[in-house]
Design a protein around this motif. Structure first.
Motif, mmCIF file in Angstrom:
data_model
loop_
_atom_site.group_PDB
_atom_site.id
_atom_site.type_symbol
_atom_site.label_atom_id
_atom_site.label_comp_id
_atom_site.label_asym_id
_atom_site.label_seq_id
_atom_site.Cartn_x
_atom_site.Cartn_y
_atom_site.Cartn_z
ATOM 1 N N MET A 112 0.823 -1.213 0.000
ATOM 2 C CA MET A 112 0.000 0.000 0.000
ATOM 3 C C MET A 112 0.857 1.262 0.000
ATOM 4 O O MET A 112 0.508 2.256 -0.628
ATOM 5 N N ARG A 113 2.004 1.207 0.702
ATOM 6 C CA ARG A 113 2.901 2.359 0.680
ATOM 7 C C ARG A 113 3.302 2.730 -0.740
ATOM 8 O O ARG A 113 3.578 3.885 -1.046
ATOM 9 N N LYS A 114 3.411 1.735 -1.613
ATOM 10 C CA LYS A 114 3.865 1.990 -2.979
ATOM 11 C C LYS A 114 2.701 1.960 -3.963
ATOM 12 O O LYS A 114 2.908 1.867 -5.174
ATOM 13 N N ARG A 115 1.456 2.039 -3.463
ATOM 14 C CA ARG A 115 0.259 1.994 -4.305
ATOM 15 C C ARG A 115 0.291 0.793 -5.240
ATOM 16 O O ARG A 115 -0.038 0.891 -6.423
ATOM 17 N N GLN A 116 0.738 -0.340 -4.712
ATOM 18 C CA GLN A 116 0.752 -1.556 -5.527
ATOM 19 C C GLN A 116 -0.353 -2.494 -5.062
ATOM 20 O O GLN A 116 -0.822 -2.405 -3.936
ATOM 21 N N LEU A 117 -0.726 -3.398 -5.961
ATOM 22 C CA LEU A 117 -1.727 -4.392 -5.619
ATOM 23 C C LEU A 117 -1.036 -5.652 -5.133
ATOM 24 O O LEU A 117 0.034 -5.995 -5.616
ATOM 25 N N ILE A 124 -7.085 2.618 -4.434
ATOM 26 C CA ILE A 124 -6.054 3.643 -4.521
ATOM 27 C C ILE A 124 -5.087 3.339 -5.672
ATOM 28 O O ILE A 124 -4.619 4.249 -6.372
ATOM 29 N N ALA A 125 -4.808 2.049 -5.886
ATOM 30 C CA ALA A 125 -3.857 1.670 -6.931
ATOM 31 C C ALA A 125 -4.357 2.083 -8.319
ATOM 32 O O ALA A 125 -3.556 2.390 -9.206
ATOM 33 N N SER A 136 -6.512 4.685 -8.860
ATOM 34 C CA SER A 136 -6.959 6.088 -8.893
ATOM 35 C C SER A 136 -5.798 6.998 -8.511
ATOM 36 O O SER A 136 -5.759 7.513 -7.393
ATOM 37 N N PRO A 137 -4.853 7.216 -9.432
ATOM 38 C CA PRO A 137 -3.640 7.973 -9.072
ATOM 39 C C PRO A 137 -3.910 9.426 -8.700
ATOM 40 O O PRO A 137 -3.087 10.051 -8.029
ATOM 41 N N VAL A 173 -6.358 10.640 -6.826
ATOM 42 C CA VAL A 173 -7.070 10.837 -5.558
ATOM 43 C C VAL A 173 -6.144 11.356 -4.470
ATOM 44 O O VAL A 173 -5.016 10.885 -4.324
ATOM 45 N N ARG A 174 -6.623 12.360 -3.706
ATOM 46 C CA ARG A 174 -5.843 12.934 -2.598
ATOM 47 C C ARG A 174 -6.547 12.776 -1.251
ATOM 48 O O ARG A 174 -5.946 12.946 -0.207
ATOM 49 N N ALA A 227 1.270 7.265 0.371
ATOM 50 C CA ALA A 227 0.822 7.388 -1.014
ATOM 51 C C ALA A 227 0.179 8.757 -1.251
ATOM 52 O O ALA A 227 -0.517 8.952 -2.261
#
Lengths: 572, 572
Positions: free
Chosen positions: A288-293, B483-484, B486-487, B489-490, B520
């Motif tokens: 999640m820190r790296k926005r990965q699945l 989140i992965a 939807s780049p 989104v803040r 993220a």
């Protein structure tokens, strides 16, 4: 969701600089992994070298199948699983015997096959039933149990047992037989380890202190091996690791009886679940820190295959380790291929250490285990849980003491059952609030928390829970109570904003309530029913039969049923 | 809530007209109860007269303590409990032996003590864990099992067993040994009973047909007793009820071993729960119609004391019976004192019937049981449940077949476990919806169901379930997925209108989510948090640490975080 073979993506983007990063991370991993692999094998009652074996092929296999670099970095033998392995095998064979080693292989194979099955059948969610308080209580209890179980190596006595009531009296009885050279060695190792892990307190710069801390176990072990080889400590009666087969593990499985495997199955399931929970937590937090699945099912497959590989190389159950996951966070640019480099380094370590490994005193291994696991005792989580919820804190304490007094399996089962019962208990007595209209607004709030205007003929009841069988009768009883004390009421509106499901029992209860209310000249209505709940209600004939209306909002309900009261509230 | 001794209230308002009403109701009760008491005792493997004994003192005791006239009207031996009694005692002693009767008394005593304990500890809610589909499946399965178990009396053979796989082959093997006079008698009774119960089909006026139907069992039994006495049927090899002790039961308990009671405990607990569920359902449904309150704890005490009384008079477990509750609905003006009148009539019946009772053929009793229980097989509820929810219908079917194939206890345990697992499974994968603003309104709805306006920088996620450990990781995974993809989104707003509780694991997960989202560059917020949930959150430091805001409504959240998007939605 569909995941491609993760290795392909890694290889496509792979270049020399990434390879260098992975190699450096692998070096760091191995410096921690070598001493832990040796120690945890001893903890599991297996020859120390088995821990090394379990850190070669499984790492390669995980790298080929698994997807999380965080897991790849911290994969290998784990203290808690080693203790669970010892607990599972103790009733079956004597530690150190060939039958014990064969049973360990059988257990590891079962763990691997169970994880593979869970991955194929997409059953990873089962691991979610281990709640955080239960895991924390379990790990703390296991850590204390591990620490106590290692005292016998430091004292140089024999005191078997898998629970405190077994180990403590045995240790006490053996105190007169303490082997002084062993105790000296073990005590010195403990002091040295504590010292090396706390150099920052002595004024050493933090960066250096951290590096020494990570190397401390390896340093002490290398020192002990050299000392052992020089002084021939065996001759003084100090127990050492002993003869180690030189070279690689032979691949293959020993003969195993089906009856034995069936006996090991419950323990294997728990080991698989606990190992998976550790690994998936590490994988998820990094991703999640790296926005990965991440794909839990793919993780299951990777770890399952790695355990099968561990079984084939004569090893022990493996997983990602919380205590090595700090490395994972430091090396967050690594790819899963780091496992292959680490496996290569571990292979070199096995070959290089084999000649001196036999001189390593067991007391030194025990000291390194003791120092490592004490950090796992987690009082702050307990305090945290207790403050948030006494009941959940109680479940955590029960798990902790269950592990200490009844063993790891009984403890964790107790914790899981208590957590589930707690949830069922809470949902079986849902919070319900009679609501009234907030003056001058269209909002409705709990009449006990807010100043509201109530209609004399319409009773509005908000149910803050899904309606299902354990609370269906409770709802019936509660409505019965309310109606008994409100003789003027002619309409009862159930506000369903917090109702996420209605099961067949609750539907029956609603029908019974509607019918019984009719005998008491009250009409039941619903408001704010959610989409999925409404979809399901439409499959039954309840909506046609209950005689009331379903309102989109509570405001709309009251506007229809008692417009005068609405006006009064709006004007006041 | 505080309840006064209910009898006091009854007595204060008691007069002659009420006494007459109670006496008439008691007569009606006894006409049904006498044949059922005899038959269910046989079903439980006990002498027929035990059923009569169990219908005297327990009724008096319930009248003195219990509060529901509905329960008082239908109290006594119950078919399902009789079957459960037989199942519990079969492994312990041979039916008909003194040890068997003593064990039956022990079981009844345990049932009574357990009910009393549950009443004193306010544990009545435990009964709620028997869901409607499970009870319905259980009763249907038990009814089939009862019917099949009675076939041996009608065929005049011996074929023991407590499950279909035990009874059916035994019956089949005994077919050549059928006792023809018994079969003739049993068959004739069956035909006569079916005829008398369906007179309305033959054109008899409904009121008369109903009266005959209620009397049918008693009529056939009286006829059979007369026939038995006249023709001396025993001489033809027809098995009869046999010697009956003349007069009253002696009060007291046989000697019982503690080991035996411990062995009976699980069965006693199930019998107590099933009996209580039947009784409380009847009590609750009658009370709500009359806007009266009931106290489940008081009912537990009344029924517990009644079972203890039954044990002291050498009886069997007692409860309120569904099949006799029709009488309760007819006599809805009765008071709990009706039980005392009924007990007096039953006492007279015991004394009056004793001389002829011994001639009653067992085959006639079996026929009356068969006819009574077949009506308990409940296909319509199954169809109903199945249409509403395949999973719950499956649980009902599993309970039904579990009872038939593995016995009553295994069946009901299977059903309870399946129902709980089903609920946990559902709550572990909660429905979550990304919501958007409905154009021209302040409302937010699921973007997949409605045409909505979504803010590009604010992701609004509604969670339709309490957050607790089985779904905590699922929430983490789901947010990770969103989140992965939807780049832009803040801000992530979690709408908690359906969140009725947040446990410690879910709180940890929320903290981890908030922290990982920060890495993220996304900020977590909450909206529409319920009062009790907010109270609890304030006990932790989550609200200070997560860095986001808690909004009263989702509209307010979006007005703060992305006012432009709100304006766009309002104007479109």
């Amino acid at each position: 969701m569909f995941y491609k073979w993760p290795l392909l993506k890694t290889l496509r983007e792979y270049d020399r600089s990434q390879a260098v990063r992975d190699l450096l991370a692998a070096c760091l991993v191995c410096l921690l992994l070598v001493p832990q692999a040796l120690a945890y094998a001893q903890l599991a009652g297996l020859p120390a070298v088995v821990g090394m074996y379990a850190s070669i092929l499984p790492l390669v296999v995980y790298a080929l199948i698994g997807a999380s670099p965080g897991v790849a970095l911290s994969f290998g033998p784990v203290a808690v699983l080693a203790l669970m392995t010892a607990a599972a095998l103790a009733p079956i064979a004597v530690a150190g015997s060939a039958a014990y080693s064969a049973a360990a292989v059988g257990l590891t194979l079962l763990v691997g096959v169970l994880l593979l099955l869970m991955g194929l059948l997409r059953l990873g969610f089962v691991a979610n039933f281990l709640s955080h308080p239960v895991i924390s209580g379990f790990v703390s209890g296991a850590a204390v149990l591990i620490a106590v179980s290692q005292l016998r190596y430091i004292l140089g006595v024999s005191a078997d047992g898998l629970t405190l009531p077994q180990v403590l009296p045995a240790l006490y009885a053996q105190l007169p037989a303490v082997h002084r050279p062993t105790l000296l060695l073990g005590g010195a190792s403990l002091v040295l380890l504590v010292l090396l892990r706390n150099l920052s307190v002595l004024g050493v710069p933090t960066a250096w202190a951290l590096r020494v801390k990570q190397l401390s176990a390896l340093l002490v072990m290398l020192l002990a091996m050299a000392l052992g080889a020089l002084l021939q400590l065996e001759a003084y009666g100090v127990k050492v690791v002993g003869q180690v087969p030189v070279g690689l593990p032979t691949l293959g499985l020993p003969n195993m009886e089906l009856g034995l495997l069936r006996e090991l199955l419950p323990a294997a399931l728990l080991i698989a679940l606990v190992g998976f929970v550790e690994s998936i937590s590490i994988a998820q937090s990094l991703a999640m820190r790296k926005r990965q699945l991440i794909s839990p099912d793919l993780e299951l497959l990777g770890q399952g295959a790695a355990n099968v590989a561990s079984a084939f190389s004569g090893g022990m159950p493996v997983a990602a380790s919380f205590s090595r996951s700090a490395v994972a966070r430091q090396s967050n640019m690594a790819t899963p291929l780091v496992g292959i480099f680490a496996a290569g380094l571990m292979l070199a370590a096995v070959l290089g250490l084999a000649p001196v490994l036999r001189h390593l005193p067991q007391a030194v291994l025990a000291a390194s285990i003791l120092v490592a696991v004490i950090g796992l005792v987690d009082v702050s989580t307990l305090r945290h849980t207790w403050r948030y919820s006494k009941a959940e804190g109680g479940a955590q304490l029960a798990t902790f003491f269950g592990v200490l007094l009844q063993g790891v399996e009984a403890g964790i089962m107790l914790g899981v059952c208590l957590s589930l019962l707690l949830f069922l208990w809470r949902t079986s007595r849902p919070h319900m609030a009679v609501v009234g209209q907030v003056p001058g607004s269209q909002h409705f709030r709990n009449i006990q928390r807010y100043d509201t205007v109530q209609s004399p003929s319409v009773l509005s009841l908000r149910v803050d829970e899904s309606l299902y069988f354990p609370n269906a009768r409770y709802l019936e009883a509660r409505i019965g109570e309310l109606i008994a004390v409100s003789p003027e009421v002619r309409h009862l509106v159930l506000i369903c904003s917090g109702v996420n499901q209605i099961d067949a029992s609750a539907l029956d209860a609603l029908e019974a309530i509607a019918e019984q209310l009719k005998s008491a000249e009250v009409q039941l209505h619903l408001s704010e029913v959610k989409g999925p709940v409404m979809d399901r209600l439409q499959r039954s004939d309840f909506l046609e039969r209950f005689g009331g209306q379903v309102f989109l909002s509570q405001y709309q309900a009251l506007c229809t049923l008692d417009p005068e009261s609405v006006l009064r509230a709006l004007e006041s």
